[in-house]
Design a protein around this motif. Structure first.
Motif, PDB file in Angstrom:
ATOM      1  N   VAL A   1       0.882  -1.075   0.091  1.00  0.00           N
ATOM      2  CA  VAL A   1       0.039  -0.041   0.026  1.00  0.00           C
ATOM      3  C   VAL A   1       0.941   1.098  -0.080  1.00  0.00           C
ATOM      4  CG1 VAL A   1      -1.532   1.490   1.268  1.00  0.00           C
ATOM      5  CG2 VAL A   1      -2.041  -1.076   1.057  1.00  0.00           C
ATOM      6  N   VAL A   2       1.922   1.276   0.860  1.00  0.00           N
ATOM      7  CA  VAL A   2       2.723   2.375   0.881  1.00  0.00           C
ATOM      8  C   VAL A   2       3.536   2.820  -0.268  1.00  0.00           C
ATOM      9  CG1 VAL A   2       5.100   3.384   1.786  1.00  0.00           C
ATOM     10  CG2 VAL A   2       3.132   2.342   3.227  1.00  0.00           C
ATOM     11  N   VAL A   3       3.863   1.586  -1.099  1.00  0.00           N
ATOM     12  CA  VAL A   3       4.619   1.882  -2.492  1.00  0.00           C
ATOM     13  C   VAL A   3       3.540   2.256  -3.539  1.00  0.00           C
ATOM     14  CG1 VAL A   3       5.641   0.579  -4.320  1.00  0.00           C
ATOM     15  CG2 VAL A   3       6.394   0.048  -1.944  1.00  0.00           C
ATOM     16  N   ALA A   4       2.545   2.008  -3.519  1.00  0.00           N
ATOM     17  CA  ALA A   4       1.142   2.087  -4.521  1.00  0.00           C
ATOM     18  C   ALA A   4       0.976   3.666  -4.293  1.00  0.00           C
ATOM     19  CB  ALA A   4       0.055   1.189  -4.119  1.00  0.00           C
ATOM     20  N   VAL A   5       0.772   4.044  -3.057  1.00  0.00           N
ATOM     21  CA  VAL A   5       0.407   5.433  -2.820  1.00  0.00           C
ATOM     22  C   VAL A   5       1.560   6.182  -2.946  1.00  0.00           C
ATOM     23  CG1 VAL A   5      -0.026   7.161  -0.954  1.00  0.00           C
ATOM     24  CG2 VAL A   5      -1.321   4.949  -0.891  1.00  0.00           C
ATOM     25  N   GLY A   6       2.855   5.896  -2.809  1.00  0.00           N
ATOM     26  CA  GLY A   6       3.902   6.679  -3.087  1.00  0.00           C
ATOM     27  C   GLY A   6       4.185   6.837  -4.821  1.00  0.00           C
ATOM     28  N   GLY A   7       3.902   5.618  -5.491  1.00  0.00           N
ATOM     29  CA  GLY A   7       4.030   5.838  -6.898  1.00  0.00           C
ATOM     30  C   GLY A   7       2.951   6.700  -7.493  1.00  0.00           C
TER      31      GLY A   7
ATOM     32  N   ILE B   1       1.471   9.438  -6.127  1.00  0.00           N
ATOM     33  CA  ILE B   1       1.951  10.916  -5.815  1.00  0.00           C
ATOM     34  C   ILE B   1       3.055  11.129  -6.909  1.00  0.00           C
ATOM     35  CG2 ILE B   1       2.812  12.405  -4.099  1.00  0.00           C
ATOM     36  CD1 ILE B   1       1.301  10.785  -1.899  1.00  0.00           C
ATOM     37  N   MET B   2       4.173  10.247  -6.948  1.00  0.00           N
ATOM     38  CA  MET B   2       5.152  10.477  -7.775  1.00  0.00           C
ATOM     39  C   MET B   2       4.742  10.880  -9.019  1.00  0.00           C
ATOM     40  SD  MET B   2       8.136   8.415  -6.235  1.00  0.00           S
ATOM     41  CE  MET B   2       9.199   8.697  -7.516  1.00  0.00           C
ATOM     42  N   PHE B   3       3.844  10.085  -9.668  1.00  0.00           N
ATOM     43  CA  PHE B   3       3.610  10.095 -11.238  1.00  0.00           C
ATOM     44  C   PHE B   3       2.096  10.831 -11.343  1.00  0.00           C
ATOM     45  CE2 PHE B   3       6.209   6.257 -10.950  1.00  0.00           C
ATOM     46  CZ  PHE B   3       7.007   6.872 -11.743  1.00  0.00           C
ATOM     47  N   GLY B   4       2.128  11.972 -10.871  1.00  0.00           N
ATOM     48  CA  GLY B   4       1.071  12.674 -11.127  1.00  0.00           C
ATOM     49  C   GLY B   4       0.033  12.963 -10.136  1.00  0.00           C
ATOM     50  N   GLY B   5      -0.493  11.748  -9.317  1.00  0.00           N
ATOM     51  CA  GLY B   5      -1.502  12.080  -8.619  1.00  0.00           C
ATOM     52  C   GLY B   5      -2.884  12.606  -8.775  1.00  0.00           C
ATOM     53  N   GLN B   6      -3.074  12.147  -9.867  1.00  0.00           N
ATOM     54  CA  GLN B   6      -4.547  12.641 -10.490  1.00  0.00           C
ATOM     55  C   GLN B   6      -5.261  11.408 -10.869  1.00  0.00           C
ATOM     56  OE1 GLN B   6      -4.743  15.458 -13.617  1.00  0.00           O
ATOM     57  NE2 GLN B   6      -4.537  17.103 -12.134  1.00  0.00           N
ATOM     58  N   MET B   7      -6.474  11.421 -10.324  1.00  0.00           N
ATOM     59  CA  MET B   7      -7.353  10.466 -10.730  1.00  0.00           C
ATOM     60  C   MET B   7      -7.803  10.367 -12.391  1.00  0.00           C
ATOM     61  SD  MET B   7      -7.457   8.314  -8.102  1.00  0.00           S
ATOM     62  CE  MET B   7      -9.069   7.319  -8.314  1.00  0.00           C
ATOM     63  N   PRO B   8      -8.065   9.265 -13.036  1.00  0.00           N
ATOM     64  CA  PRO B   8      -8.633   9.392 -14.311  1.00  0.00           C
ATOM     65  C   PRO B   8      -9.901  10.153 -14.314  1.00  0.00           C
ATOM     66  CG  PRO B   8      -7.881   7.100 -13.842  1.00  0.00           C
ATOM     67  CD  PRO B   8      -7.744   8.054 -12.620  1.00  0.00           C
ATOM     68  N   GLY B   9     -10.171  11.060 -15.230  1.00  0.00           N
ATOM     69  CA  GLY B   9     -11.546  11.724 -15.345  1.00  0.00           C
ATOM     70  C   GLY B   9     -11.421  12.780 -14.635  1.00  0.00           C
ATOM     71  N   GLN B  10     -10.431  13.364 -13.925  1.00  0.00           N
ATOM     72  CA  GLN B  10     -10.536  14.580 -13.111  1.00  0.00           C
ATOM     73  C   GLN B  10      -9.873  15.787 -14.195  1.00  0.00           C
ATOM     74  OE1 GLN B  10      -7.997  14.268  -9.691  1.00  0.00           O
ATOM     75  NE2 GLN B  10     -10.090  13.741  -8.304  1.00  0.00           N
ATOM     76  N   SER B  11     -10.496  16.911 -14.084  1.00  0.00           N
ATOM     77  CA  SER B  11      -9.666  17.908 -14.963  1.00  0.00           C
ATOM     78  C   SER B  11      -8.453  18.529 -14.217  1.00  0.00           C
ATOM     79  CB  SER B  11     -10.996  18.992 -14.952  1.00  0.00           C
ATOM     80  OG  SER B  11     -11.179  19.762 -13.769  1.00  0.00           O
ATOM     81  N   GLU B  12      -7.869  19.142 -14.994  1.00  0.00           N
ATOM     82  CA  GLU B  12      -6.571  19.739 -14.581  1.00  0.00           C
ATOM     83  C   GLU B  12      -6.682  20.753 -13.351  1.00  0.00           C
ATOM     84  OE1 GLU B  12      -3.317  19.109 -15.977  1.00  0.00           O
ATOM     85  OE2 GLU B  12      -4.146  17.767 -17.116  1.00  0.00           O
ATOM     86  N   SER B  13      -5.805  20.728 -12.705  1.00  0.00           N
ATOM     87  CA  SER B  13      -5.979  21.286 -11.534  1.00  0.00           C
ATOM     88  C   SER B  13      -5.579  22.918 -11.769  1.00  0.00           C
ATOM     89  CB  SER B  13      -4.916  21.036 -10.463  1.00  0.00           C
ATOM     90  OG  SER B  13      -3.574  21.395 -10.858  1.00  0.00           O
TER      91      SER B  13
END
Length: 56
Positions: free
Chosen positions: A21-27, A29-41
């Motif tokens: 879980v820690v590795v998945a959350v870290g990855g 965050i490191m690779f963008g941190g946006q869920m699919p379907g969300q508009s640009e911040s």
């Protein structure tokens, strides 16, 4: 066969699961941190200025 080692793996599974879980959350965050379907911040610029001082 080894005796007494078949029932004590619960703690090991919990530690390995936590690390996954820690590795998945870290990855995420490191690779963008946006869920699919969300508009640009959107960004907002804020300008803070100190008040002018009077000279004597």
């Amino acid at each position: 066969m080894a005796e007494g080692s078949s029932g004590n793996n619960g703690m090991l599974y919990m530690i390995v699961g936590g690390l996954v879980v820690v590795v998945a959350v870290g990855g995420f965050i490191m690779f963008g941190g946006q869920m699919p379907g969300q508009s640009e911040s959107k960004t907002t610029n804020i300008k803070i200025e100190a008040p002018a001082l009077e000279k004597k």
